[in-house]
Design an enzyme around this catalytic site. Structure first.
Site, PDB file in Angstrom:
ATOM      1  N   GLY A 205       0.831  -1.204   0.000  1.00  0.00           N
ATOM      2  CA  GLY A 205       0.000   0.000   0.000  1.00  0.00           C
ATOM      3  C   GLY A 205       0.860   1.246   0.000  1.00  0.00           C
ATOM      4  O   GLY A 205       2.055   1.199  -0.302  1.00  0.00           O
ATOM      5  N   ASN A 206       0.261   2.368   0.332  1.00  0.00           N
ATOM      6  CA  ASN A 206       1.002   3.625   0.415  1.00  0.00           C
ATOM      7  C   ASN A 206       0.391   4.498   1.506  1.00  0.00           C
ATOM      8  O   ASN A 206      -0.598   4.126   2.144  1.00  0.00           O
ATOM      9  CB  ASN A 206       1.022   4.342  -0.940  1.00  0.00           C
ATOM     10  CG  ASN A 206      -0.371   4.579  -1.490  1.00  0.00           C
ATOM     11  OD1 ASN A 206      -1.191   5.260  -0.879  1.00  0.00           O
ATOM     12  ND2 ASN A 206      -0.657   4.003  -2.656  1.00  0.00           N
TER      13      ASN A 206
END
Length: 399
Positions: A205-206
């Site tokens: 993810g980020n």
């Protein structure tokens, strides 16, 4: 919930603004106040400061955490209310005069502005006042008519400040209004981050919070658009609005599917989401366990679908806007993205720069469009960036 700034000017009705402020707070809005010198003769600055828990802007040279006070407040504002609006300040607004904190902030505000006149009936009826009000309406200001009733002078006439609950109802109507430069338009916005699962409990993810995409959706709503928000992982709540449809997704594939379904009948697509560029080639069915003696683990990745490029190639009359979050060679990478994705506009930001990018409330962006020089904007709140971006959307759609 909106950021509302009340501009209090020199009228005896200024005391009623206290009740208006409290009603707007009860309706869930964040409220700040700016006052003219004359207004402080009727209501003390400390009254509004105590109720808002924010400093009240009264001096053109005030600063807020080192920022220029009137510009910071203008950028913060989603909706401005001049209440009460004296004949003097109405005349200054109509003619672009900015000689104090209130009029200078109002000149810098790009958000919708409601003007609530309050004055003696003789002043209200004067040709000059009516001419100034016509100018304000022509410039796009929303002007409420004053009420007819008992005036401070002891006789009845038109010019009385409307009751605070009536003004609050007018505000809510405008916030949910289908009028505005984007009325009848459908704006498709992506926000937040996407996840790509490694196993049932782990993912790639980020750090996207979704703040920028949500600010864009709110700005479009304020301009009268119907908005579809396709939201990935977000750390900010999405407000309810009769013209806002929110679709929740997790993976890039899910976001692509929803964007593709909604794209055909939209007028503009704004891809503010932080899309995961890579995904595991295969997701494990069960949680991957560590084993004694194994100090490394190889994860094989493949690229995810390029949603912006697909929509850029697919567009007919739609305006396609992408974001380029970079840590190096900002303009070079953004120019390449503009051309390779067939986008109409790229909003480029250096996420390695302090105050810009993920998780913060500000952004410093550069706008790139085909055959135009890059337009670097100053560091602004994400709400201010969104408002300026939507004004560009209005301009481009009008072509």
């Amino acid at each position: 919930m909106a950021h509302i700034t009340i501009f209090v000017t020199g009228s005896i009705a200024a005391y009623k603004t206290v009740y208006l402020l409290r009603q707007l707070q009860k309706d869930g809005h964040q409220v700040r106040v700016a006052m003219t010198s004359a207004a402080t003769k009727f209501v003390g600055v400390d009254t509004f400061a105590s109720l808002t828990h924010q400093p009240v802007l009264t001096n053109l040279f005030d600063q807020n955490d080192g920022k220029i006070g009137h510009i910071e407040l203008a950028d913060w504002t989603d909706l401005a209310i001049v209440a009460p609006a004296s004949a003097d300040v109405i005349a200054k607004m109509a003619n672009g005069i900015a000689d104090d904190a209130v009029t200078s902030t109002l000149l810098a505000v790009h958000a919708p502005t409601i003007v609530v006149p309050a004055m003696n009936s003789h002043m209200w009826e004067k040709d000059a006042t009516q001419r100034n009000l016509r100018l304000l309406k022509t410039d796009g200001y929303l002007v409420m008519d004053p009420a007819f009733g008992q005036l401070a002078e002891g006789y009845a006439g038109k010019g009385r400040f409307p009751e605070p609950n009536v003004i609050a109802q007018f505000v809510e109507k405008q916030l949910d209004s289908q009028e505005g430069p984007l009325a009848g338009r459908k704006i498709l916005v992506t926000a937040g981050g996407t996840l790509e699962y490694i196993d049932p409990v782990r993912f790639i993810g980020n750090r996207s919070s979704g703040k920028m995409g949500l600010a864009i959706a709110k700005a479009a709503l304020m301009m009268g658009a119907n908005v579809t928000l396709i939201a990935g992982t977000m750390s900010v709540p999405v407000p309810e609005n009769s013209r806002l449809q929110t679709i929740r997704v997790r993976t890039t594939e899910e976001m692509l599917e929803q964007v593709d379904q909604q794209f055909a009948d939209c007028d503009a697509l704004v891809m503010a989401a932080a899309i995961a560029d890579f995904k595991p080639q295969q997701m494990a069915d069960e949680k991957i366990k560590k084993h004694a003696g194994e100090n490394t683990w190889t994860l094989h990745l493949s690229t995810t679908p390029d949603i912006l490029k697909r929509m850029g190639e697919k567009k007919q009359s739609q305006l396609v806007i992408g974001f380029a979050a970079e840590t190096q060679d900002l303009l070079t990478n953004a120019q390449h993205k503009l051309a390779s994705k067939h986008a109409d506009m790229i909003v480029a930001n250096d996420v390695a720069k302090a105050g810009s990018g993920f998780g913060v409330d500000t952004n410093q962006v550069t706008i790139l469009q085909p055959h135009q020089e890059p337009d670097a904007w100053p560091l602004l709140s994400k709400d201010a960036v969104a408002q300026r971006l939507m004004r560009l959307v209005v301009k481009e759609l009008s072509k």
